[in-house]
Motif scaffolding. Structure first.
Motif, PDB file in Angstrom:
ATOM      1  N   GLU A 116      50.082  35.927  43.806  1.00 55.77           N
ATOM      2  CA  GLU A 116      49.089  35.462  44.785  1.00 55.77           C
ATOM      3  C   GLU A 116      47.694  35.931  44.384  1.00 55.77           C
ATOM      4  N   THR A 117      47.597  37.148  43.890  1.00 52.91           N
ATOM      5  CA  THR A 117      46.291  37.684  43.483  1.00 52.91           C
ATOM      6  C   THR A 117      45.671  36.878  42.347  1.00 52.91           C
ATOM      7  N   LEU A 120      44.001  33.963  44.116  1.00 52.92           N
ATOM      8  CA  LEU A 120      42.826  34.439  44.841  1.00 52.92           C
ATOM      9  C   LEU A 120      41.684  34.786  43.886  1.00 52.92           C
ATOM     10  N   GLU A 142      47.119  34.006  52.878  1.00 55.66           N
ATOM     11  CA  GLU A 142      45.746  34.402  52.543  1.00 55.66           C
ATOM     12  C   GLU A 142      44.952  33.233  51.949  1.00 55.66           C
ATOM     13  N   ARG A 145      43.921  30.988  54.750  1.00 52.55           N
ATOM     14  CA  ARG A 145      42.810  31.572  55.502  1.00 52.55           C
ATOM     15  C   ARG A 145      41.481  31.371  54.772  1.00 52.55           C
ATOM     16  N   ARG A 146      41.496  31.477  53.460  1.00 48.16           N
ATOM     17  CA  ARG A 146      40.240  31.457  52.697  1.00 48.16           C
ATOM     18  C   ARG A 146      39.790  30.075  52.249  1.00 48.16           C
TER      19      ARG A 146
END
Length: 172
Positions: A116-117, A120, A142, A145-146
């Motif tokens: 996931e990172t 992101l 996440e 959300r972003r």
């Protein structure tokens, strides 16, 4: 003033995520924009590749090997995904591309080929003027959300459940 790009997410269990991204790609190409399409877990054998090669300003790379659905993951699968991620990092940060599409990136995360990172981080290194589209089932909280735009494709009915295989020109 520099153009403001946004982050799109097309996710869900329904058909149409890649198709929606390709529709945006077509519109961008028609407007004279430069487009980079990176496809995870796919090889260059999909019908859209023939048509996309004819469009000005469009570059396509497939980050998949010989893997078939349901087959165990291999180190080659991981290497393809890591290479694809590096390619996308360059694409979103370079300023060369107006639109960058990371097709099936969420499936690559779901399968453990990417983290996931990693996804992101693409948001962090993205130039503000670059439009970024991320597709695939299993978008994680996440990123939802972003993202600036989130569309969920919901399957109501699909002929695959009746045993219809993927058809050239329609699903592949």
């Amino acid at each position: 003033m520099e153009y403001q790009g946004y982050v799109h997410v097309y996710t869900g269990n329904g058909k149409g995520k890649t198709t929606a991204a390709l529709g945006l790609l077509l519109r961008a190409s028609g407007a004279g924009m430069t487009v980079f399409l990176g496809q995870f877990l796919k090889r260059g054998e999909y019908s859209e590749h023939s048509a996309l090669a004819l469009l000005p300003g469009v570059t396509v790379e497939a980050f998949g090997g010989e893997r078939r659905v349901g087959a165990p993951l291999t180190e080659q699968d991981s290497a393809h995904a890591r290479g694809g991620l590096e390619c996308l990092r360059d694409a979103v940060s370079s300023g060369k591309w107006d639109l960058v599409i990371a097709d099936e990136i969420f499936v690559a995360v779901h399968l453990g080929l990417l983290a996931e990172t990693d996804v992101l981080e693409l948001l962090e290194v993205r130039r503000p003027s670059t439009e970024l589209v991320l597709t695939g089932r299993y978008a994680f909280p996440e990123i939802l959300r972003r993202a600036d735009l989130v569309t969920e494709m919901k399957e109501m009915r699909h002929y695959f459940s009746r045993g219809v295989p993927a058809r050239k020109g329609i699903e592949k």
